[in-house]
Design an enzyme around this catalytic site. Structure first.
Site, PDB file in Angstrom:
ATOM      1  N   HIS A  70      -7.337  14.639   4.401  1.00 28.21           N
ATOM      2  CA  HIS A  70      -6.223  14.584   3.434  1.00 28.21           C
ATOM      3  C   HIS A  70      -6.184  15.858   2.580  1.00 28.21           C
ATOM      4  O   HIS A  70      -5.105  16.333   2.229  1.00 28.21           O
ATOM      5  CB  HIS A  70      -6.391  13.388   2.489  1.00 28.21           C
ATOM      6  CG  HIS A  70      -5.829  12.096   3.012  1.00 28.21           C
ATOM      7  ND1 HIS A  70      -4.513  11.930   3.380  1.00 28.21           N
ATOM      8  CD2 HIS A  70      -6.413  10.885   3.208  1.00 28.21           C
ATOM      9  CE1 HIS A  70      -4.315  10.672   3.776  1.00 28.21           C
ATOM     10  NE2 HIS A  70      -5.455  10.016   3.684  1.00 28.21           N
ATOM     11  N   HIS A 106     -12.054  11.235   7.083  1.00 27.36           N
ATOM     12  CA  HIS A 106     -10.645  10.870   6.877  1.00 27.36           C
ATOM     13  C   HIS A 106     -10.137  11.450   5.542  1.00 27.36           C
ATOM     14  O   HIS A 106      -9.047  12.018   5.483  1.00 27.36           O
ATOM     15  CB  HIS A 106     -10.538   9.333   6.904  1.00 27.36           C
ATOM     16  CG  HIS A 106      -9.181   8.766   6.626  1.00 27.36           C
ATOM     17  ND1 HIS A 106      -8.495   7.987   7.536  1.00 27.36           N
ATOM     18  CD2 HIS A 106      -8.373   8.837   5.526  1.00 27.36           C
ATOM     19  CE1 HIS A 106      -7.324   7.626   7.003  1.00 27.36           C
ATOM     20  NE2 HIS A 106      -7.238   8.121   5.779  1.00 27.36           N
ATOM     21  N   GLU A 107     -10.949  11.312   4.477  1.00 27.61           N
ATOM     22  CA  GLU A 107     -10.507  11.778   3.152  1.00 27.61           C
ATOM     23  C   GLU A 107     -10.493  13.303   3.069  1.00 27.61           C
ATOM     24  O   GLU A 107      -9.605  13.882   2.444  1.00 27.61           O
ATOM     25  CB  GLU A 107     -11.392  11.185   2.044  1.00 27.61           C
ATOM     26  CG  GLU A 107     -11.457   9.656   1.988  1.00 27.61           C
ATOM     27  CD  GLU A 107     -10.107   8.962   2.053  1.00 27.61           C
ATOM     28  OE1 GLU A 107      -9.091   9.545   1.644  1.00 27.61           O
ATOM     29  OE2 GLU A 107     -10.069   7.821   2.539  1.00 27.61           O
ATOM     30  N   GLN A 125      -3.213  11.595  -2.379  1.00 31.46           N
ATOM     31  CA  GLN A 125      -2.616  10.258  -2.253  1.00 31.46           C
ATOM     32  C   GLN A 125      -2.171   9.692  -3.599  1.00 31.46           C
ATOM     33  O   GLN A 125      -1.479   8.669  -3.638  1.00 31.46           O
ATOM     34  CB  GLN A 125      -3.599   9.285  -1.594  1.00 31.46           C
ATOM     35  CG  GLN A 125      -3.916   9.653  -0.151  1.00 31.46           C
ATOM     36  CD  GLN A 125      -4.882   8.646   0.451  1.00 31.46           C
ATOM     37  OE1 GLN A 125      -6.084   8.778   0.272  1.00 31.46           O
ATOM     38  NE2 GLN A 125      -4.353   7.646   1.127  1.00 31.46           N
ATOM     39  N   CYS A 129      -4.885   3.512   6.349  1.00 32.58           N
ATOM     40  CA  CYS A 129      -4.757   4.496   5.267  1.00 32.58           C
ATOM     41  C   CYS A 129      -3.840   3.915   4.208  1.00 32.58           C
ATOM     42  O   CYS A 129      -2.794   3.341   4.545  1.00 32.58           O
ATOM     43  CB  CYS A 129      -4.166   5.786   5.840  1.00 32.58           C
ATOM     44  SG  CYS A 129      -3.909   7.074   4.610  1.00 32.58           S
ATOM     45  N   LEU A 130      -4.217   4.060   2.933  1.00 26.12           N
ATOM     46  CA  LEU A 130      -3.397   3.498   1.852  1.00 26.12           C
ATOM     47  C   LEU A 130      -2.018   4.159   1.787  1.00 26.12           C
ATOM     48  O   LEU A 130      -1.099   3.599   1.204  1.00 26.12           O
ATOM     49  CB  LEU A 130      -4.118   3.644   0.505  1.00 26.12           C
ATOM     50  CG  LEU A 130      -5.401   2.814   0.342  1.00 26.12           C
ATOM     51  CD1 LEU A 130      -6.046   3.087  -1.008  1.00 26.12           C
ATOM     52  CD2 LEU A 130      -5.132   1.326   0.525  1.00 26.12           C
ATOM     53  N   GLY A 137     -11.524   4.325   0.607  1.00 28.15           N
ATOM     54  CA  GLY A 137     -11.513   5.759   0.327  1.00 28.15           C
ATOM     55  C   GLY A 137     -10.157   6.180  -0.203  1.00 28.15           C
ATOM     56  O   GLY A 137      -9.147   5.538   0.090  1.00 28.15           O
TER      57      GLY A 137
HETATM   58 ZN    ZN Z   1      -5.876   8.071   4.209  1.00 27.94          ZN
END
Ligand code: ZN
Length: 182
Positions: A139, A135-136, A51, A93-94, A46
């Site tokens: 963000h 989660h996304e 991000q 998480c990236l 995701g």
């Molecule tokens: Zn994340």
């Protein structure tokens, strides 16, 4: 398509609330495709627009990255209309390289969003897809997964993460100095 650089915590971009998309045009479609490429190359399931340094309400999700893009979702202005149950998953998480933590979330969600053709889509999600979308969407509201931990746990996890990052950067600088003098 092009890979975009990832924004890494504690960058302020990750703490801002993102703006609604008001027009789905070719530039947005291209951007969403670049997000998907960036996500696949980083081996994530995701990615949210903040991000990659854009504070707009776009997320990309693919919880089955090995099926050739069949499960790929681009969600514009996603909203959770309904949620049920509780569950705990270990998340990464990236924007937090090397960090994983157990996070409590809703188990099932009903999400409404626009797709890249401007059609309203309804998604009933459970399991990893539910976790990933929650989660996304976090963000987009300036919330990262460590904000979902209790305050004591968050402090410990973030302290260790920042210490490891500082050490890695120190090692990189030493390596750069060594290669200059080699
Ligand atoms: Zn994340």
């Amino acid at each position: 398509m092009a890979r975009m650089p990832l924004v890494i915590y504690p960058d302020e971009i990750l703490k801002r609330r993102s703006a609604d998309i008001t027009e789905i045009d070719q530039a947005l479609v291209d951007f969403a495709r670049d997000m998907a490429e960036t996500m696949y190359l980083a081996q994530g399931v995701g990615l949210a627009a903040p991000q990659v340094a854009r504070n707009v309400r776009v997320i990309t999700v693919d919880v089955e990255p090995d099926d050739g893009g069949k499960a790929l979702l681009h969600l514009i202005n996603p909203v959770i209309l309904d949620a049920h149950g509780r569950t705990t998953w270990e998340e990464g998480c990236l924007s937090f390289p090397g960090l994983a933590a157990e996070v409590k979330r809703k188990k099932e969600i009903h999400v409404q969003a626009y797709d890249l053709e401007g059609k309203l889509v309804d998604i009933e999600a459970d399991g990893l897809l539910s976790i990933c979308i929650q989660h996304e969407i976090d963000h987009l509201n300036g919330v990262t997964f460590v904000d979902r931990l209790n305050p004591v746990q968050k402090k410990l996890v973030v302290r260790d993460y920042l210490r490891r990052r500082a050490e890695d950067q120190h090692d990189d600088r030493l390596e750069a100095i060594r290669s200059v003098h080699r």
